[in-house]
Design a protein around this motif. Sequence first.
Motif, PDB file in Angstrom:
ATOM      1  N   LEU A  16      57.083  30.726  74.620  1.00 39.83           N
ATOM      2  CA  LEU A  16      55.896  31.478  74.196  1.00 39.83           C
ATOM      3  C   LEU A  16      55.999  32.941  74.618  1.00 39.83           C
ATOM      4  O   LEU A  16      55.630  33.848  73.862  1.00 39.83           O
ATOM      5  CB  LEU A  16      54.642  30.844  74.781  1.00 39.83           C
ATOM      6  CG  LEU A  16      54.287  29.456  74.242  1.00 39.83           C
ATOM      7  CD1 LEU A  16      53.103  28.872  75.015  1.00 39.83           C
ATOM      8  CD2 LEU A  16      53.961  29.525  72.755  1.00 39.83           C
ATOM      9  N   TYR A  17      56.509  33.197  75.841  1.00 38.73           N
ATOM     10  CA  TYR A  17      56.709  34.577  76.270  1.00 38.73           C
ATOM     11  C   TYR A  17      57.710  35.278  75.352  1.00 38.73           C
ATOM     12  O   TYR A  17      57.539  36.458  75.008  1.00 38.73           O
ATOM     13  CB  TYR A  17      57.216  34.623  77.712  1.00 38.73           C
ATOM     14  CG  TYR A  17      56.223  34.155  78.749  1.00 38.73           C
ATOM     15  CD1 TYR A  17      54.914  34.625  78.756  1.00 38.73           C
ATOM     16  CD2 TYR A  17      56.596  33.247  79.746  1.00 38.73           C
ATOM     17  CE1 TYR A  17      54.005  34.199  79.718  1.00 38.73           C
ATOM     18  CE2 TYR A  17      55.692  32.818  80.709  1.00 38.73           C
ATOM     19  CZ  TYR A  17      54.397  33.299  80.680  1.00 38.73           C
ATOM     20  OH  TYR A  17      53.503  32.878  81.628  1.00 38.73           O
ATOM     21  N   ALA A  18      58.777  34.566  74.959  1.00 35.43           N
ATOM     22  CA  ALA A  18      59.766  35.152  74.055  1.00 35.43           C
ATOM     23  C   ALA A  18      59.137  35.530  72.723  1.00 35.43           C
ATOM     24  O   ALA A  18      59.455  36.578  72.137  1.00 35.43           O
ATOM     25  CB  ALA A  18      60.930  34.177  73.840  1.00 35.43           C
ATOM     26  N   ASP A  19      58.237  34.683  72.234  1.00 41.14           N
ATOM     27  CA  ASP A  19      57.561  34.947  70.970  1.00 41.14           C
ATOM     28  C   ASP A  19      56.573  36.112  71.100  1.00 41.14           C
ATOM     29  O   ASP A  19      56.511  36.993  70.242  1.00 41.14           O
ATOM     30  CB  ASP A  19      56.843  33.685  70.504  1.00 41.14           C
ATOM     31  CG  ASP A  19      56.368  33.782  69.058  1.00 41.14           C
ATOM     32  OD1 ASP A  19      57.123  34.309  68.226  1.00 41.14           O
ATOM     33  OD2 ASP A  19      55.248  33.329  68.774  1.00 41.14           O
ATOM     34  N   ILE A  20      55.821  36.138  72.201  1.00 43.29           N
ATOM     35  CA  ILE A  20      54.815  37.186  72.414  1.00 43.29           C
ATOM     36  C   ILE A  20      55.463  38.559  72.559  1.00 43.29           C
ATOM     37  O   ILE A  20      55.026  39.543  71.954  1.00 43.29           O
ATOM     38  CB  ILE A  20      53.964  36.865  73.661  1.00 43.29           C
ATOM     39  CG1 ILE A  20      53.075  35.644  73.396  1.00 43.29           C
ATOM     40  CG2 ILE A  20      53.104  38.065  74.058  1.00 43.29           C
ATOM     41  CD1 ILE A  20      52.407  35.107  74.643  1.00 43.29           C
ATOM     42  N   TYR A  21      56.542  38.624  73.357  1.00 41.81           N
ATOM     43  CA  TYR A  21      57.174  39.905  73.656  1.00 41.81           C
ATOM     44  C   TYR A  21      58.313  40.257  72.697  1.00 41.81           C
ATOM     45  O   TYR A  21      58.937  41.308  72.840  1.00 41.81           O
ATOM     46  CB  TYR A  21      57.683  39.921  75.101  1.00 41.81           C
ATOM     47  CG  TYR A  21      56.592  39.727  76.125  1.00 41.81           C
ATOM     48  CD1 TYR A  21      55.501  40.578  76.176  1.00 41.81           C
ATOM     49  CD2 TYR A  21      56.652  38.685  77.051  1.00 41.81           C
ATOM     50  CE1 TYR A  21      54.490  40.401  77.111  1.00 41.81           C
ATOM     51  CE2 TYR A  21      55.645  38.505  77.995  1.00 41.81           C
ATOM     52  CZ  TYR A  21      54.570  39.357  78.020  1.00 41.81           C
ATOM     53  OH  TYR A  21      53.576  39.173  78.942  1.00 41.81           O
ATOM     54  N   GLN A  31      52.874  40.353  82.831  1.00 36.75           N
ATOM     55  CA  GLN A  31      52.454  41.255  81.760  1.00 36.75           C
ATOM     56  C   GLN A  31      53.625  41.750  80.904  1.00 36.75           C
ATOM     57  O   GLN A  31      53.404  42.501  79.950  1.00 36.75           O
ATOM     58  CB  GLN A  31      51.742  42.478  82.366  1.00 36.75           C
ATOM     59  CG  GLN A  31      50.463  42.161  83.114  1.00 36.75           C
ATOM     60  CD  GLN A  31      49.344  41.695  82.190  1.00 36.75           C
ATOM     61  OE1 GLN A  31      49.243  42.161  81.065  1.00 36.75           O
ATOM     62  NE2 GLN A  31      48.529  40.770  82.661  1.00 36.75           N
ATOM     63  N   SER A  32      54.850  41.343  81.233  1.00 39.19           N
ATOM     64  CA  SER A  32      56.013  41.845  80.494  1.00 39.19           C
ATOM     65  C   SER A  32      57.196  40.912  80.734  1.00 39.19           C
ATOM     66  O   SER A  32      57.170  40.076  81.654  1.00 39.19           O
ATOM     67  CB  SER A  32      56.374  43.254  80.967  1.00 39.19           C
ATOM     68  OG  SER A  32      56.921  43.211  82.276  1.00 39.19           O
ATOM     69  N   PRO A  33      58.275  41.040  79.931  1.00 41.43           N
ATOM     70  CA  PRO A  33      59.480  40.241  80.182  1.00 41.43           C
ATOM     71  C   PRO A  33      60.061  40.463  81.574  1.00 41.43           C
ATOM     72  O   PRO A  33      60.611  39.530  82.173  1.00 41.43           O
ATOM     73  CB  PRO A  33      60.443  40.715  79.089  1.00 41.43           C
ATOM     74  CG  PRO A  33      59.575  41.206  77.994  1.00 41.43           C
ATOM     75  CD  PRO A  33      58.387  41.819  78.675  1.00 41.43           C
ATOM     76  N   ILE A  61      62.831  27.937  72.407  1.00 38.26           N
ATOM     77  CA  ILE A  61      62.710  29.256  71.778  1.00 38.26           C
ATOM     78  C   ILE A  61      63.069  29.166  70.297  1.00 38.26           C
ATOM     79  O   ILE A  61      62.393  29.754  69.431  1.00 38.26           O
ATOM     80  CB  ILE A  61      63.609  30.272  72.508  1.00 38.26           C
ATOM     81  CG1 ILE A  61      63.102  30.515  73.935  1.00 38.26           C
ATOM     82  CG2 ILE A  61      63.672  31.598  71.747  1.00 38.26           C
ATOM     83  CD1 ILE A  61      64.009  31.388  74.781  1.00 38.26           C
ATOM     84  N   TYR A  62      64.130  28.442  69.983  1.00 39.46           N
ATOM     85  CA  TYR A  62      64.544  28.213  68.595  1.00 39.46           C
ATOM     86  C   TYR A  62      63.423  27.566  67.793  1.00 39.46           C
ATOM     87  O   TYR A  62      63.103  27.980  66.673  1.00 39.46           O
ATOM     88  CB  TYR A  62      65.787  27.331  68.622  1.00 39.46           C
ATOM     89  CG  TYR A  62      66.466  27.048  67.300  1.00 39.46           C
ATOM     90  CD1 TYR A  62      66.754  28.050  66.390  1.00 39.46           C
ATOM     91  CD2 TYR A  62      66.876  25.746  67.003  1.00 39.46           C
ATOM     92  CE1 TYR A  62      67.419  27.781  65.204  1.00 39.46           C
ATOM     93  CE2 TYR A  62      67.551  25.460  65.821  1.00 39.46           C
ATOM     94  CZ  TYR A  62      67.811  26.472  64.919  1.00 39.46           C
ATOM     95  OH  TYR A  62      68.474  26.187  63.750  1.00 39.46           O
ATOM     96  N   ALA A  63      62.797  26.556  68.379  1.00 40.36           N
ATOM     97  CA  ALA A  63      61.735  25.826  67.685  1.00 40.36           C
ATOM     98  C   ALA A  63      60.534  26.727  67.394  1.00 40.36           C
ATOM     99  O   ALA A  63      59.975  26.705  66.291  1.00 40.36           O
ATOM    100  CB  ALA A  63      61.300  24.622  68.517  1.00 40.36           C
ATOM    101  N   ILE A  64      60.134  27.530  68.373  1.00 38.42           N
ATOM    102  CA  ILE A  64      58.918  28.338  68.225  1.00 38.42           C
ATOM    103  C   ILE A  64      59.169  29.597  67.403  1.00 38.42           C
ATOM    104  O   ILE A  64      58.400  29.920  66.489  1.00 38.42           O
ATOM    105  CB  ILE A  64      58.350  28.692  69.615  1.00 38.42           C
ATOM    106  CG1 ILE A  64      57.742  27.436  70.259  1.00 38.42           C
ATOM    107  CG2 ILE A  64      57.302  29.793  69.517  1.00 38.42           C
ATOM    108  CD1 ILE A  64      57.233  27.629  71.674  1.00 38.42           C
TER     109      ILE A  64
END
Length: 431
Positions: A38-43, A99-101, A239-242
């Motif tokens: 989710l963090y990967a998708d958001i950022y 708040q960030s990667p 990450i691949y799935a999302i």
Amino acid sequence: MARFDSVALLRNKEFAALASTAFVRSQAYSTIIIALALYADIYRTTGFVEGLFGTAFALVQLIIVLPLGRKVDTGNAKHWLLAGFAINVGVFVGFIFVQSPVHVILVRMLQGLGASILWITGASVVGQISPDESQGRWLGSYNQVAAVASMVGDLVGGYLLYAYGFVVPYLVLTALTLLSLVVVWLFLRDDPGGHADPGAEGGIARFRSLLALPMLRALLGFRMSFSFGKMAVMIFLPIYAITTFGINPLAVGGIMAGGRLAKALFQGIVGNLTDRWGREHYFVAVGALLYGVGTAAIPLAAYFEGRIAPITVPVGGDSFVLGGAFFALFGAYSILGVADSIRLPASMSLFIQEGTKYDSVASAMSLRSITWKVGQVLGPVLVGTTMDLVDTEAGFYLAAAFIAVATAGFAITSRRAHAEATAVDRCVPGD
């Protein structure tokens, strides 16, 4: 029957206390793996940065595992477990405020410290206090609890992330960790490990003695290469799935739970089989080979997306659609779960057998961990960079190639080590 054996072991208060450490550690790990996607998708992170999510976790572990193992061998393991719980609580609080990667990477480093303490200490204590004739059962059941906890983290953690965002899941993990801390404090004996004499042989000399064992060297070489592939799968499959298919966190938890269920069901059985049959190195090789097959199957998600009729799943007052990619990833990860259930109990049993030859189980487990961390540090970044330069599917094929090389190498070296050990045993005169 093995499933019921594992439940029966929970009547032993010390095993139950140690099992609680595996439960909270594994549940947290699987919940956070979904959160990382989710963090990967958001950022909107790159593959390289996503690889750092795994590398940061492993780098801290790579630094501390050897001194930690020696400390556990010579000190009070119970105190180390309690410290691990406290660090994990700090991890969950930290994740609430990212708040960030960069923040995610820093908290992952702290998570690596806490997870190492709980894993090395818990596994070594289980190996040391378990009866010799049922060590495989204890280790298999301990791993079985961890697998069940991972499945709970996938499903419950995935649902909480889907329904409530980040804060509620981390508060739940905090409460469970504090409960486990109390259970260990009340029911685990004081100083359950720490039987090695600190003055008998220096830490470096002890590690050199362990490294002289052929089977241990075979295991360490295998894990270094195998971990390149496996850790990349663990980081990048959610990450691949999302990010590629838009699968939501609850459904991603369902994908991961398929593998966890297989792991939970079969690890106790395999532990009993290794107790009965021996030849644990065969189990390790077969499990690793099957893991490579499952890894190579992950990119089939792109083929099956749109070729299998989607289904709609109602959840509370909402619903979501599961397409072909979900079913392909579910099948691939289920194969990985079966593979791990074959490999893990045998691998742990071999490491503990080798460690007991020098009264250094925790040190052997530290060597087990540090070789894993080498691949765990480099693998995600290498695979993530490949995904940036080529495509996502190429990254998974590269991971499968690492696993294939590891399996072939171990099949050769472990067979030689077993033959050497058998020859030595035959040359030793009877009592």
